[in-house]
Motif scaffolding. Structure first.
Motif, PDB file in Angstrom:
ATOM      1  N   TRP A  44     -28.417 -15.479  44.143  1.00 10.56           N
ATOM      2  CA  TRP A  44     -27.554 -14.706  43.256  1.00 10.56           C
ATOM      3  C   TRP A  44     -27.727 -13.209  43.522  1.00 10.56           C
ATOM      4  CZ3 TRP A  44     -27.217 -16.543  37.517  1.00 10.56           C
ATOM      5  CH2 TRP A  44     -26.876 -17.898  37.475  1.00 10.56           C
ATOM      6  N   SER A  52     -24.214 -12.773  33.937  1.00 13.58           N
ATOM      7  CA  SER A  52     -24.718 -13.942  33.211  1.00 13.58           C
ATOM      8  C   SER A  52     -25.523 -13.540  31.984  1.00 13.58           C
ATOM      9  CB  SER A  52     -25.553 -14.810  34.143  1.00 13.58           C
ATOM     10  OG  SER A  52     -25.821 -16.039  33.531  1.00 13.58           O
ATOM     11  N   GLN A  55     -23.613 -12.587  28.782  1.00 14.20           N
ATOM     12  CA  GLN A  55     -22.955 -13.631  28.001  1.00 14.20           C
ATOM     13  C   GLN A  55     -23.821 -13.998  26.787  1.00 14.20           C
ATOM     14  OE1 GLN A  55     -19.832 -14.764  28.660  1.00 14.20           O
ATOM     15  NE2 GLN A  55     -19.903 -13.154  30.216  1.00 14.20           N
ATOM     16  N   ASN A  58     -26.085 -17.132  26.907  1.00 14.38           N
ATOM     17  CA  ASN A  58     -27.058 -17.225  27.994  1.00 14.38           C
ATOM     18  C   ASN A  58     -28.344 -16.486  27.658  1.00 14.38           C
ATOM     19  OD1 ASN A  58     -24.989 -18.533  29.260  1.00 14.38           O
ATOM     20  ND2 ASN A  58     -24.728 -17.027  30.886  1.00 14.38           N
ATOM     21  N   LEU A  74     -32.718 -19.047  33.957  1.00 11.40           N
ATOM     22  CA  LEU A  74     -31.561 -18.585  33.220  1.00 11.40           C
ATOM     23  C   LEU A  74     -30.864 -19.822  32.678  1.00 11.40           C
ATOM     24  CD1 LEU A  74     -30.083 -15.950  32.538  1.00 11.40           C
ATOM     25  CD2 LEU A  74     -28.684 -16.323  34.555  1.00 11.40           C
ATOM     26  N   ILE A  75     -30.614 -19.812  31.375  1.00 12.82           N
ATOM     27  CA  ILE A  75     -30.037 -20.991  30.714  1.00 12.82           C
ATOM     28  C   ILE A  75     -28.819 -20.604  29.902  1.00 12.82           C
ATOM     29  CG2 ILE A  75     -32.264 -22.180  30.563  1.00 12.82           C
ATOM     30  CD1 ILE A  75     -32.228 -21.354  27.505  1.00 12.82           C
ATOM     31  N   GLN A  76     -28.028 -21.615  29.587  1.00 11.99           N
ATOM     32  CA  GLN A  76     -26.959 -21.475  28.615  1.00 11.99           C
ATOM     33  C   GLN A  76     -27.289 -22.435  27.480  1.00 11.99           C
ATOM     34  OE1 GLN A  76     -22.779 -22.849  29.370  1.00 11.99           O
ATOM     35  NE2 GLN A  76     -22.429 -20.643  29.166  1.00 11.99           N
ATOM     36  N   GLU A  83     -28.377 -25.854  29.288  1.00 10.91           N
ATOM     37  CA  GLU A  83     -28.029 -26.077  30.689  1.00 10.91           C
ATOM     38  C   GLU A  83     -28.774 -25.052  31.529  1.00 10.91           C
ATOM     39  OE1 GLU A  83     -24.375 -26.229  33.904  1.00 10.91           O
ATOM     40  OE2 GLU A  83     -23.895 -25.858  31.795  1.00 10.91           O
ATOM     41  N   LEU A  85     -28.928 -22.786  34.372  1.00 14.52           N
ATOM     42  CA  LEU A  85     -27.994 -22.150  35.298  1.00 14.52           C
ATOM     43  C   LEU A  85     -28.685 -21.860  36.625  1.00 14.52           C
ATOM     44  CD1 LEU A  85     -26.298 -19.709  32.775  1.00 14.52           C
ATOM     45  CD2 LEU A  85     -25.534 -21.989  33.477  1.00 14.52           C
ATOM     46  N   THR A  86     -29.913 -21.401  36.552  1.00 14.52           N
ATOM     47  CA  THR A  86     -30.724 -21.222  37.752  1.00 14.52           C
ATOM     48  C   THR A  86     -32.197 -21.196  37.359  1.00 14.52           C
ATOM     49  OG1 THR A  86     -30.986 -20.002  39.836  1.00 14.52           O
ATOM     50  CG2 THR A  86     -30.701 -18.675  37.836  1.00 14.52           C
ATOM     51  N   LEU A 117     -28.541 -30.062  33.978  1.00 18.66           N
ATOM     52  CA  LEU A 117     -28.592 -29.226  35.171  1.00 18.66           C
ATOM     53  C   LEU A 117     -27.847 -29.903  36.293  1.00 18.66           C
ATOM     54  CD1 LEU A 117     -30.747 -30.458  37.515  1.00 18.66           C
ATOM     55  CD2 LEU A 117     -32.353 -29.860  35.729  1.00 18.66           C
ATOM     56  N   ASP A 118     -27.568 -29.121  37.332  1.00 14.12           N
ATOM     57  CA  ASP A 118     -27.147 -29.718  38.586  1.00 14.12           C
ATOM     58  C   ASP A 118     -28.025 -29.111  39.674  1.00 14.12           C
ATOM     59  OD1 ASP A 118     -25.617 -27.439  39.999  1.00 14.12           O
ATOM     60  OD2 ASP A 118     -24.464 -27.621  38.149  1.00 14.12           O
TER      61      ASP A 118
END
Length: 168
Positions: A44, A52, A55, A58, A74-76, A83, A85-86, A117-118
């Motif tokens: 990033w 991010s 937001q 986040n 870093l989450i949402q 989730e 995010l990274t 997560l993904d």
């Protein structure tokens, strides 16, 4: 436990580590750590961290060891779900529990019902890390991640309930 396996006393170790909220002004440091942890084009940029962190849903946390940022997350957070995010850890500081400490901190503070997560299918180390924490594979996003020279890889979708929470 942040102090487990430490050399020296617990009090000495406690002074060497800290978890702190991430703020927009840290974007250059966050981007530098991310670039060290991920190959191009996955890392990033500063602007991605700034956008991010701006937001409202986040949040970010960093783990510092001896006053050096070694891991970040870093989450949402929406509707009792987190989730990721990274999540990045300096390659020289991996497998020391820093990323897991960040996740435990968030789990304790926010008490989410579920984590999501993904992760790229070509990142077996991360997949193993999440599986050890109890994450299970829920599905895939076909050809989600870009790689150099135009290659694309699937995203593995994973979720869990940390902290011993059970579904409602």
């Amino acid at each position: 436990d942040l102090c487990s396996g430490a050399r020296g006393g617990v009090a000495e170790r406690a002074l060497e580590v800290s978890i702190q909220p991430l703020t927009i002004d840290l974007a250059p440091e966050l981007a530098a750590l991310h670039a060290h942890a991920f190959p191009e084009p996955e890392a990033w940029a500063e602007s991605a961290f700034e956008a991010s962190l701006a937001q409202p849903a986040n949040l970010g946390f960093g783990f510092s060891h001896q006053n050096v940022l070694t891991s970040l997350i870093l989450i949402q957070s929406v509707a009792q779900e987190i989730e990721i995010l990274t999540l990045a850890t300096d390659p020289t500081a991996r497998r020391q529990g820093f990323a897991q400490s960040l996740m435990s901190h968030i789990d304790t503070e926010l008490k989410p019902e579920r984590w999501l997560l993904d992760v790229a299918e070509d990142n077996p180390g991360a997949i193993r890390f999440y599986e050890k924490l109890g994450f299970q594979i829920d599905g895939r996003r076909s050809r989600y991640y870009n790689r150099l020279e135009g290659a694309r890889v699937d995203a593995i979708l994973m979720s869990t309930r940390l902290g011993g929470q059970t579904p409602t």
